[in-house]
Design a protein around this motif. Structure first.
Motif, PDB file in Angstrom:
ATOM      1  N   ALA A 150      20.921 -56.200  26.521  1.00 28.59           N
ATOM      2  CA  ALA A 150      20.158 -54.969  26.343  1.00 28.59           C
ATOM      3  C   ALA A 150      21.114 -53.801  26.136  1.00 28.59           C
ATOM      4  O   ALA A 150      22.113 -53.679  26.849  1.00 28.59           O
ATOM      5  CB  ALA A 150      19.269 -54.715  27.556  1.00 28.59           C
ATOM      6  N   ALA A 151      20.797 -52.962  25.167  1.00 26.66           N
ATOM      7  CA  ALA A 151      21.676 -51.826  24.888  1.00 26.66           C
ATOM      8  C   ALA A 151      20.869 -50.652  24.375  1.00 26.66           C
ATOM      9  O   ALA A 151      19.860 -50.824  23.688  1.00 26.66           O
ATOM     10  CB  ALA A 151      22.746 -52.211  23.869  1.00 26.66           C
ATOM     11  N   THR A 180      21.404 -39.084  21.064  1.00 20.99           N
ATOM     12  CA  THR A 180      21.759 -38.586  22.395  1.00 20.99           C
ATOM     13  C   THR A 180      20.545 -38.252  23.256  1.00 20.99           C
ATOM     14  O   THR A 180      20.688 -37.915  24.425  1.00 20.99           O
ATOM     15  CB  THR A 180      22.631 -37.329  22.268  1.00 20.99           C
ATOM     16  OG1 THR A 180      21.916 -36.341  21.518  1.00 20.99           O
ATOM     17  CG2 THR A 180      23.945 -37.660  21.584  1.00 20.99           C
ATOM     18  N   LYS A 181      19.346 -38.330  22.687  1.00 16.45           N
ATOM     19  CA  LYS A 181      18.145 -37.942  23.429  1.00 16.45           C
ATOM     20  C   LYS A 181      17.365 -39.168  23.875  1.00 16.45           C
ATOM     21  O   LYS A 181      17.269 -40.151  23.147  1.00 16.45           O
ATOM     22  CB  LYS A 181      17.255 -37.047  22.564  1.00 16.45           C
ATOM     23  CG  LYS A 181      17.875 -35.699  22.220  1.00 16.45           C
ATOM     24  CD  LYS A 181      16.930 -34.860  21.374  1.00 16.45           C
ATOM     25  CE  LYS A 181      15.642 -34.529  22.112  1.00 16.45           C
ATOM     26  NZ  LYS A 181      14.765 -33.628  21.317  1.00 16.45           N
ATOM     27  N   THR A 182      16.800 -39.077  25.062  1.00 17.68           N
ATOM     28  CA  THR A 182      15.983 -40.164  25.607  1.00 17.68           C
ATOM     29  C   THR A 182      14.502 -39.862  25.496  1.00 17.68           C
ATOM     30  O   THR A 182      13.690 -40.771  25.250  1.00 17.68           O
ATOM     31  CB  THR A 182      16.353 -40.434  27.081  1.00 17.68           C
ATOM     32  OG1 THR A 182      17.730 -40.827  27.150  1.00 17.68           O
ATOM     33  CG2 THR A 182      15.486 -41.525  27.685  1.00 17.68           C
ATOM     34  N   ALA A 215      14.793 -44.605  25.389  1.00 17.16           N
ATOM     35  CA  ALA A 215      13.687 -44.699  26.341  1.00 17.16           C
ATOM     36  C   ALA A 215      13.298 -46.164  26.577  1.00 17.16           C
ATOM     37  O   ALA A 215      13.009 -46.567  27.715  1.00 17.16           O
ATOM     38  CB  ALA A 215      12.485 -43.909  25.836  1.00 17.16           C
ATOM     39  N   LEU A 216      13.280 -46.963  25.514  1.00 20.05           N
ATOM     40  CA  LEU A 216      12.940 -48.381  25.676  1.00 20.05           C
ATOM     41  C   LEU A 216      13.941 -49.092  26.579  1.00 20.05           C
ATOM     42  O   LEU A 216      13.566 -49.983  27.346  1.00 20.05           O
ATOM     43  CB  LEU A 216      12.885 -49.063  24.310  1.00 20.05           C
ATOM     44  CG  LEU A 216      11.693 -48.718  23.419  1.00 20.05           C
ATOM     45  CD1 LEU A 216      11.892 -49.285  22.016  1.00 20.05           C
ATOM     46  CD2 LEU A 216      10.391 -49.250  24.017  1.00 20.05           C
ATOM     47  N   TYR A 217      15.206 -48.695  26.491  1.00 20.64           N
ATOM     48  CA  TYR A 217      16.231 -49.309  27.337  1.00 20.64           C
ATOM     49  C   TYR A 217      15.939 -49.061  28.818  1.00 20.64           C
ATOM     50  O   TYR A 217      15.930 -49.994  29.637  1.00 20.64           O
ATOM     51  CB  TYR A 217      17.606 -48.746  26.959  1.00 20.64           C
ATOM     52  CG  TYR A 217      18.725 -49.188  27.868  1.00 20.64           C
ATOM     53  CD1 TYR A 217      19.286 -50.448  27.747  1.00 20.64           C
ATOM     54  CD2 TYR A 217      19.230 -48.327  28.849  1.00 20.64           C
ATOM     55  CE1 TYR A 217      20.323 -50.856  28.581  1.00 20.64           C
ATOM     56  CE2 TYR A 217      20.264 -48.719  29.683  1.00 20.64           C
ATOM     57  CZ  TYR A 217      20.812 -49.988  29.545  1.00 20.64           C
ATOM     58  OH  TYR A 217      21.825 -50.383  30.372  1.00 20.64           O
ATOM     59  N   TRP A 218      15.696 -47.811  29.164  1.00 19.05           N
ATOM     60  CA  TRP A 218      15.441 -47.508  30.574  1.00 19.05           C
ATOM     61  C   TRP A 218      14.114 -48.098  31.031  1.00 19.05           C
ATOM     62  O   TRP A 218      14.003 -48.590  32.166  1.00 19.05           O
ATOM     63  CB  TRP A 218      15.469 -45.997  30.799  1.00 19.05           C
ATOM     64  CG  TRP A 218      16.840 -45.422  30.622  1.00 19.05           C
ATOM     65  CD1 TRP A 218      17.255 -44.568  29.649  1.00 19.05           C
ATOM     66  CD2 TRP A 218      17.983 -45.698  31.429  1.00 19.05           C
ATOM     67  NE1 TRP A 218      18.584 -44.287  29.787  1.00 19.05           N
ATOM     68  CE2 TRP A 218      19.061 -44.964  30.877  1.00 19.05           C
ATOM     69  CE3 TRP A 218      18.201 -46.480  32.564  1.00 19.05           C
ATOM     70  CZ2 TRP A 218      20.337 -45.000  31.425  1.00 19.05           C
ATOM     71  CZ3 TRP A 218      19.479 -46.513  33.113  1.00 19.05           C
ATOM     72  CH2 TRP A 218      20.529 -45.787  32.556  1.00 19.05           C
ATOM     73  N   ASP A 219      13.124 -48.055  30.174  1.00 20.04           N
ATOM     74  CA  ASP A 219      11.836 -48.660  30.524  1.00 20.04           C
ATOM     75  C   ASP A 219      11.977 -50.165  30.740  1.00 20.04           C
ATOM     76  O   ASP A 219      11.353 -50.734  31.639  1.00 20.04           O
ATOM     77  CB  ASP A 219      10.827 -48.377  29.415  1.00 20.04           C
ATOM     78  CG  ASP A 219       9.452 -48.951  29.722  1.00 20.04           C
ATOM     79  OD1 ASP A 219       8.794 -48.435  30.644  1.00 20.04           O
ATOM     80  OD2 ASP A 219       9.048 -49.914  29.038  1.00 20.04           O
ATOM     81  N   LEU A 243      13.744 -57.276  22.443  1.00 19.41           N
ATOM     82  CA  LEU A 243      13.932 -57.427  23.892  1.00 19.41           C
ATOM     83  C   LEU A 243      13.421 -56.205  24.634  1.00 19.41           C
ATOM     84  O   LEU A 243      12.634 -56.311  25.591  1.00 19.41           O
ATOM     85  CB  LEU A 243      15.415 -57.648  24.184  1.00 19.41           C
ATOM     86  CG  LEU A 243      15.854 -57.566  25.648  1.00 19.41           C
ATOM     87  CD1 LEU A 243      15.353 -58.780  26.416  1.00 19.41           C
ATOM     88  CD2 LEU A 243      17.377 -57.452  25.752  1.00 19.41           C
ATOM     89  N   LEU A 244      13.872 -55.019  24.227  1.00 22.58           N
ATOM     90  CA  LEU A 244      13.497 -53.790  24.926  1.00 22.58           C
ATOM     91  C   LEU A 244      12.016 -53.489  24.776  1.00 22.58           C
ATOM     92  O   LEU A 244      11.369 -53.011  25.716  1.00 22.58           O
ATOM     93  CB  LEU A 244      14.326 -52.616  24.390  1.00 22.58           C
ATOM     94  CG  LEU A 244      15.850 -52.741  24.499  1.00 22.58           C
ATOM     95  CD1 LEU A 244      16.509 -51.475  23.950  1.00 22.58           C
ATOM     96  CD2 LEU A 244      16.282 -52.985  25.941  1.00 22.58           C
ATOM     97  N   TYR A 245      11.477 -53.778  23.617  1.00 23.29           N
ATOM     98  CA  TYR A 245      10.060 -53.510  23.351  1.00 23.29           C
ATOM     99  C   TYR A 245       9.169 -54.495  24.098  1.00 23.29           C
ATOM    100  O   TYR A 245       8.029 -54.182  24.442  1.00 23.29           O
ATOM    101  CB  TYR A 245       9.804 -53.608  21.850  1.00 23.29           C
ATOM    102  CG  TYR A 245       8.464 -53.065  21.403  1.00 23.29           C
ATOM    103  CD1 TYR A 245       8.255 -51.700  21.251  1.00 23.29           C
ATOM    104  CD2 TYR A 245       7.404 -53.931  21.133  1.00 23.29           C
ATOM    105  CE1 TYR A 245       7.026 -51.200  20.835  1.00 23.29           C
ATOM    106  CE2 TYR A 245       6.172 -53.439  20.717  1.00 23.29           C
ATOM    107  CZ  TYR A 245       5.993 -52.074  20.570  1.00 23.29           C
ATOM    108  OH  TYR A 245       4.774 -51.587  20.165  1.00 23.29           O
TER     109      TYR A 245
END
Length: 510
Positions: free
Chosen positions: A424-425, A445-447, A457-461, A378-380
């Motif tokens: 999405a998570a 913990t890193k984006t 990063a994929l989540y926010w994108d 989903l995120l990709y």
């Protein structure tokens, strides 16, 4: 009149075979070309073909005249049948796959025969009852359906109200076991001689010959075959679950442990989807244990929700939403499926472990399917039809009516016919519900940065590129408020990280 038993209708308890005379003729067709349509997991093919042959032998032992045709196509098998029995009439339960009844009817009538399709009694909720409940609605809500079916069956109902005062105990189904937790061992069903023979044949017969890679079952890395292939074995599997894993199924049903592929899950979907178990007997066996052994209500209700709620709901959503559901792509996702879904070759610990489990046994449990495999797709932005094809090929319990609503509708939000928002998570969810993140090379913990967990990063994108269709969704307001807090520099860094992730996926180096 001949009863045609299809390969996923292996039951004598319901349907036309339950009403047939002991010596009535039965037709079964083992079509090998059908098994070449996708690169199915070898265990899936062993499961289906062994279960069919075991069922054949059981029917013959009880006096039935069973015609069993091992052929390339259903048409070849029907040619043989009608050569021996011109103008015969067949009866079978309506197959669950979209368009399958029409295709079978054409094959039969082309050969001068007749076929009657009767209701598929392998389910609790009839077509008529679902359509009465749903009316003309184009979108369907599981909770309303589940409550309706609970009332109709009387399961966990007293005086018209749910036992315990709540319809579901989902909030109690999200605990994570401590380090000391030792789950019960899953059952293993040692293959008999017939199953061993089928397994050897599958390894040779389906090693290649597909139109595109990965060829045949060679993408998989199968371990020992452990699934029941007979009615007797399926009943033993049900007993094992109710006695050993149902008591703690509820709290840990969403948990993921790298060393435990089964945890407290039922492992009954293969038997139910083949017809070896009926959902009614599965549900009522759990309810008997609840009453007699004082099992936790949250565990029994959570299991009941899967069996009579979600499974039945999927069958009818598929029926009502097809054929459009198979090609739905609500978010216009356009990326191809990453190769690591076939190989497991990734340093993301969660994906490597779950794909490894699929390659080994054709199975992972429902949260791993939804929140790891589908969530990444989903995120990709993987095309829904591609990830659906993979699930259909990879899982031992997969059928088109099962995967399509689960994957396209729920997993990657290709359609809003059954889900009101995408599941999405980021890494936070996976860290909360698993032990994967502790030993992963990627930092949960890193984006941004080269060792940042790709899920973040994929989540926010995902939120950013799908802002137009999703922002007005009333269930997405909070997450978009967090997206709004990110300035242009942060957003640019996220896009750069996602570009880097996509480059790594392209060269099989994620």
């Amino acid at each position: 009149m001949t009863t045609w038993v299809l390969g996923d209708q292996l039951t004598r308890d319901v349907g036309p075979l339950s009403r047939a005379d002991a010596d009535e003729r039965v037709l079964m067709i083992e079509a090998h070309a059908f098994a070449r349509k996708l690169p199915y997991h070898p265990h899936k093919l062993v499961l289906v073909f062994s279960a069919m042959r075991q069922f054949r032998d059981e029917l013959r032992a009880d006096g039935h005249d069973v015609e069993y045709h091992q052929v390339e196509t259903f048409g070849d098998g029907l040619d043989d049948h009608f050569d021996a029995h011109p103008d015969d009439s067949l009866v079978t339960m309506t197959p669950a796959g979209h368009g399958a009844a029409d295709r079978l009817e054409t094959l039969v009538t082309e050969r001068g025969g007749e076929i009657e399709f009767v209701a598929d009694e392998r389910f609790l909720c009839s077509i008529e009852r679902f359509d009465e409940w749903a009316g003309d609605d184009e979108r369907f809500q599981h909770e309303g359906f589940y409550r309706m079916l609970r009332r109709e069956t009387g399961y966990l109902i007293e005086d018209g109200e749910p036992v315990g005062g709540e319809w579901n105990y989902d909030e109690a189904n999200r605990e994570f076991p401590g380090d000391e937790y030792d789950p019960p061992d899953p059952p293993r069903f040692e293959p008999d001689d017939l199953t061993e023979e089928v397994a050897a044949w599958v390894d040779e017969e389906f090693a290649g010959g597909y139109d595109e890679p990965p060829y045949g079952g060679e993408w998989a890395d199968p371990g020992a075959f452990v699934w029941p292939v007979t009615r007797e074995g399926a009943l033993d599997a049900l007993t094992d679950f109710v006695e050993h894993r149902l008591p703690e199924f509820g709290p840990y049903q969403d948990a993921m442990l790298g060393e435990e592929w089964a945890l407290n899950h039922a492992l009954l979907s293969t038997s139910m989807n083949l017809g070896l178990l009926h959902p009614r007997e599965v549900a009522e066996r759990a309810l008997d244990a609840y009453r007699e052994d004082d099992l936790p209500l949250a565990s029994v209700e959570g299991f009941l929700r899967q069996v009579i709620g979600w499974r039945e709901f999927m069958r009818h959503v598929y029926r009502r939403a097809m054929p459009d559901l198979a090609t739905a792509n609500l978010l216009n996702a356009d990326h191809t499926l990453p190769n690591f879904y076939w190989t497991g070759d990734t340093e993301m610990a969660c994906l490597a472990d779950v794909v490894g489990s699929v390659r080994e046994r054709g199975y992972s449990h429902h949260i791993e399917r939804l929140m790891v495999l589908s969530n990444f797709a989903l995120l990709y932005g993987v095309r829904p039809d591609e990830i659906n094809r993979w699930f259909h090929a990879a899982y031992v319990d997969a059928y088109h009516w099962v995967t399509t609503p689960n994957v396209v509708g729920m997993g990657v939000f290709g359609s809003d016919r059954l889900s009101t928002k995408p599941y999405a998570a980021s890494a936070n969810y996976i860290d909360d519900m698993s032990d994967y993140c502790g030993d992963c090379r990627y930092a949960k913990t890193k984006t941004v940065g080269e060792n940042a967990c790709p899920f973040n990063a994929l989540y926010w994108d995902f939120l950013g590129r799908n802002e137009d269709p999703l922002r007005e969704n009333h269930r997405m307001g909070l997450v978009y408020s967090h997206w709004d807090d990110k300035d242009s520099e942060e957003r640019a860094a996220i896009r750069d990280r996602v570009d880097g992730i996509r480059e790594l996926v392209e060269v099989d180096d994620l």
